[in-house]
Design a protein around this motif. Sequence first.
Motif, PDB file in Angstrom:
ATOM      1  N   CYS A 136       0.850  -1.209   0.585  1.00 26.86           N
ATOM      2  CA  CYS A 136       0.515   0.629   0.230  1.00 26.86           C
ATOM      3  C   CYS A 136       0.818   1.465  -0.037  1.00 26.86           C
ATOM      4  O   CYS A 136       2.527   1.524   0.464  1.00 26.86           O
TER       5      CYS A 136
ATOM      6  N   ASP B  55      -7.421   9.546   4.204  1.00 26.57           N
ATOM      7  CA  ASP B  55      -7.670   7.401   3.510  1.00 26.57           C
ATOM      8  C   ASP B  55      -8.901   6.864   4.243  1.00 26.57           C
ATOM      9  O   ASP B  55      -9.738   5.939   4.068  1.00 26.57           O
TER      10      ASP B  55
ATOM     11  N   ASP C 205     -16.262  -0.204   9.027  1.00 30.11           N
ATOM     12  CA  ASP C 205     -15.479  -1.824   7.476  1.00 30.11           C
ATOM     13  C   ASP C 205     -14.736  -1.876   8.632  1.00 30.11           C
ATOM     14  O   ASP C 205     -15.023  -3.339   8.119  1.00 30.11           O
TER      15      ASP C 205
ATOM     16  N   PHE D 219      -5.753  -2.349   3.456  1.00 35.04           N
ATOM     17  CA  PHE D 219      -6.782  -3.017   2.603  1.00 35.04           C
ATOM     18  C   PHE D 219      -7.889  -1.686   3.009  1.00 35.04           C
ATOM     19  O   PHE D 219      -8.124  -1.678   1.867  1.00 35.04           O
TER      20      PHE D 219
ATOM     21  N   ARG E  75      -6.458   1.017   0.497  1.00 37.99           N
ATOM     22  CA  ARG E  75      -6.838   0.610  -1.150  1.00 37.99           C
ATOM     23  C   ARG E  75      -7.614   0.623  -1.575  1.00 37.99           C
ATOM     24  O   ARG E  75      -7.712   0.952  -2.858  1.00 37.99           O
ATOM     25  N   HIS E  76      -8.975   0.406  -0.654  1.00 38.89           N
ATOM     26  CA  HIS E  76     -10.673  -0.243  -1.471  1.00 38.89           C
ATOM     27  C   HIS E  76     -11.067   0.454  -1.194  1.00 38.89           C
ATOM     28  O   HIS E  76     -12.601   0.993  -1.344  1.00 38.89           O
ATOM     29  N   GLY E  77     -10.716   1.950  -0.311  1.00 36.19           N
ATOM     30  CA  GLY E  77     -11.623   2.360   0.014  1.00 36.19           C
ATOM     31  C   GLY E  77     -12.896   2.260   0.835  1.00 36.19           C
ATOM     32  O   GLY E  77     -14.196   2.742   0.998  1.00 36.19           O
TER      33      GLY E  77
ATOM     34  N   ALA F  30     -14.126  -1.094   3.131  1.00 38.57           N
ATOM     35  CA  ALA F  30     -14.907  -2.742   3.172  1.00 38.57           C
ATOM     36  C   ALA F  30     -16.820  -3.054   3.122  1.00 38.57           C
ATOM     37  O   ALA F  30     -16.447  -3.978   4.016  1.00 38.57           O
TER      38      ALA F  30
ATOM     39  N   HIS G 218     -18.452  -4.081   1.253  1.00 38.07           N
ATOM     40  CA  HIS G 218     -18.606  -6.214   1.320  1.00 38.07           C
ATOM     41  C   HIS G 218     -18.609  -6.921   2.430  1.00 38.07           C
ATOM     42  O   HIS G 218     -18.386  -8.092   2.237  1.00 38.07           O
TER      43      HIS G 218
END
Length: 527
Positions: A20, A147, A253, A466, A469-471, A473, A475
């Motif tokens: 990252c 972030d 998240d 993580f 990186r993915h803005g 979680a 999911h």
Amino acid sequence: MKLICCCCALLLLIHTPRACQAGNILVLPAEGSHWLNMDILLQDLHSRGHNITIVCSSKSWYIKENASYYNTIRVEVDRGIDELMSEEKLSKVIEIQKGSLPWMNFLQISVDMYNMIIEFHQLLCDFLSALLDDQDLMRNLKESKFDLLLTDPCWGVGTILAKYLNLPLVYNVRWLMAQEAHLAVAPSPISYIPITGSGNTDKMSFFQRVNNMLLYLVPQIQNYVVAKLVYQKICDKYLGLGKDFNQLMLDADIWLMRVDFVFEYPRPTMPNVVYIGGFQCKPAKPLPQHLEEFVESSGEHGVIIMSMSMFVSELPADMTNKIAEAFAKLPQKVIWRHKGDRPATLGNNTLLVDWMPQNDLLGHPKIKLFVAHGGTNGVQEAMYHGVPVVGLPTFFDQYDNLLRLKDRGAAKIITFATVDKDNNFFEAVQEVLNEPSYRINMQRLSRLHRDQPIKPMDNAIFWIEFVMRHGGAAHLKTESYRLPWYSYHSVDVIIFLLTVALLILFILVRLVLSCCRLCLKRKLKSD
């Protein structure tokens, strides 16, 4: 050959997982022992290139204004929460545990403690209001392009700030205000999940389960009252009407849970709960020279260390004298983190210190026993290094932490009601020192804890990165927290199905009765 080597190098670069990039992390930490483990996490994040910015009160007791690994934004407030955590108020808890109070005094202290909790969270909301009302500061925070926001949800203010700034949210968590975090985020059958304060293990009799149920309701009510009386007002003011605080608290998240299943009892969990128990534990570093000399002077008998909560720097004089007297009878040397008057019965084998490198001492091969209050950090460090424990819990989750070690044969618990009675403390220390099973069991727990495919700290860092990186979680988050309680437990579905079943039964009964009447009429006509 050169071409082949270049191709191989290129393939390695392509298939190597990308680290990252340096992230920009906003942190709203809690104080006290919660800050101690958050601080360790921040140091590791900084060592991996991430930029850390901390928002805290101007009355913060532990967070340094200037540090090499984070920037600090201090919000001016009139009062700090340390004023509520006075020795006088906390010593009343010890009086309650000793059982020496008349019932009217007990009731009064219980009411005072409840009022203190409300005032505690109100002061936090005053701090948050001062932060959100500072337009220049909020504009700078928004322009800083963070972030994510990292917080400890034992305070509710970090969650509200994350929603206000529209940032992904990561919890460094054990407690969700008044309740253990699992109870809020994961299915929690209380038939085998012991509630903090119950004194139960995961094997309960009928009446223990009754007690467990009653104690489950207490933090639920407390959280509801605090949320409605304190935090919901802040949500309505700054996030707009219709934002339910309890739902916001569950909408994180990633939950970095500060336990693992060597320490905690097995239970249901969720995909966005990551277990990092013992992440703050490290191999021991060399001791300062004066401590090393004292430890080595113990010979074959070894050393006992004792450290109580930072909130209880001074125990009552009768207790300290009894403890010092017990230590003086032992052949072991003792290092005791103690503030206040020197006990009158202190022996020559005992060294009093204001501070000790606890993790480094626990990792020393001559340490035979840890006398501790049962805080999560100390219990996990003892387990990491395989040192058995004599526990003297004060409040919060400390008794339950020690109970998990006792249930696994690695600790002995002494209460404040019995520590100064006869030779209870001395006998407990002697038992753990002389009975090999305590050390054997604790070392077994240490081996289990260390036998993991990834270190707890590396696991925590991976999931923080993580989210960056993915803005988020999204999911991994279930929709359960959006459901009202009656939908979550399918009460509405059960009522609907019961209604349909009763309606069908009613229709069938009416049909049978009608058929019976029709048959009866025909029989009468034929007669």
